[in-house]
Design a protein around this motif. Structure first.
Motif, PDB file in Angstrom:
ATOM      1  N   SER A  27     -57.187 -39.346  31.041  1.00 27.99           N
ATOM      2  CA  SER A  27     -56.506 -39.530  32.321  1.00 27.99           C
ATOM      3  C   SER A  27     -56.275 -41.020  32.551  1.00 27.99           C
ATOM      4  CB  SER A  27     -57.369 -38.898  33.415  1.00 27.99           C
ATOM      5  OG  SER A  27     -57.192 -39.531  34.632  1.00 27.99           O
ATOM      6  N   THR A  42     -48.585 -41.488  31.959  1.00 26.44           N
ATOM      7  CA  THR A  42     -49.718 -40.774  31.382  1.00 26.44           C
ATOM      8  C   THR A  42     -49.409 -40.432  29.933  1.00 26.44           C
ATOM      9  OG1 THR A  42     -48.924 -38.567  31.909  1.00 26.44           O
ATOM     10  CG2 THR A  42     -50.163 -39.704  33.633  1.00 26.44           C
ATOM     11  N   ASP A  57     -45.890 -38.077  31.945  1.00 29.19           N
ATOM     12  CA  ASP A  57     -45.694 -37.965  33.385  1.00 29.19           C
ATOM     13  C   ASP A  57     -45.852 -39.343  34.014  1.00 29.19           C
ATOM     14  OD1 ASP A  57     -45.553 -35.280  32.918  1.00 29.19           O
ATOM     15  OD2 ASP A  57     -47.501 -34.795  33.786  1.00 29.19           O
ATOM     16  N   LEU A  94     -47.662 -41.279  36.954  1.00 27.10           N
ATOM     17  CA  LEU A  94     -48.713 -41.211  37.963  1.00 27.10           C
ATOM     18  C   LEU A  94     -48.526 -42.370  38.924  1.00 27.10           C
ATOM     19  CD1 LEU A  94     -51.299 -39.478  38.468  1.00 27.10           C
ATOM     20  CD2 LEU A  94     -52.559 -41.334  37.375  1.00 27.10           C
ATOM     21  N   ASP A 125     -54.096 -40.667  43.934  1.00 28.03           N
ATOM     22  CA  ASP A 125     -53.264 -40.698  42.727  1.00 28.03           C
ATOM     23  C   ASP A 125     -52.365 -39.476  42.754  1.00 28.03           C
ATOM     24  OD1 ASP A 125     -54.775 -42.887  42.082  1.00 28.03           O
ATOM     25  OD2 ASP A 125     -56.056 -41.824  40.668  1.00 28.03           O
ATOM     26  N   ASN A 152     -49.273 -37.371  40.789  1.00 26.67           N
ATOM     27  CA  ASN A 152     -48.470 -37.130  39.596  1.00 26.67           C
ATOM     28  C   ASN A 152     -47.110 -36.597  40.042  1.00 26.67           C
ATOM     29  OD1 ASN A 152     -47.237 -36.087  37.270  1.00 26.67           O
ATOM     30  ND2 ASN A 152     -49.192 -35.558  36.345  1.00 26.67           N
ATOM     31  N   LYS A 197     -45.773 -33.028  39.042  1.00 30.42           N
ATOM     32  CA  LYS A 197     -46.386 -31.812  39.573  1.00 30.42           C
ATOM     33  C   LYS A 197     -45.625 -31.333  40.809  1.00 30.42           C
ATOM     34  CE  LYS A 197     -50.299 -31.858  37.036  1.00 30.42           C
ATOM     35  NZ  LYS A 197     -50.178 -31.299  35.732  1.00 30.42           N
TER      36      LYS A 197
END
Length: 101
Positions: free
Chosen positions: A1, A17, A21, A23, A61, A63, A66
């Motif tokens: 992570s 990431t 993705d 973040l 945090d 993402n 998502k």
């Protein structure tokens, strides 16, 4: 992570990431400015049902890949606050703690 710990207070920082993705790391960010960023990403307006939560500060945090529901459930883990997504609007309301005398 990925690590977000070096983000500056009251700012947001994007960290890629391993999955590709993005973040976003908010540190000591006001809820109203944080939700403007998140809301615009999901094309949602933000409505505060009362003024109190606007100035709350969060370190969170997020993402961006998502779904919005994931972000909503994370925010709803914080006490005294409830976030609801309806159609194209995010509603923010204070929640009174019921176990107080």
């Amino acid at each position: 992570s990925p690590e977000c710990s070096d983000a500056v207070a009251a700012t947001k920082k994007e960290v890629p990431t391993a999955e590709g993705d993005s973040l976003v790391c908010f540190r000591n960010a006001r809820l109203d400015s944080l939700l403007l960023v998140v809301g615009s990403h999901y094309r949602h307006a933000v409505v505060f049902t009362d003024e109190e939560p606007k100035a709350l500060r969060f370190s969170i945090d997020w993402n961006q890949e998502k779904p919005l529901a994931d972000f909503v459930s994370i925010v709803n883990e914080f006490e005294g606050l409830h976030l609801t997504a309806k159609r194209d609007t995010l509603y923010v309301e204070s929640v009174e703690e019921e176990d107080e005398p």
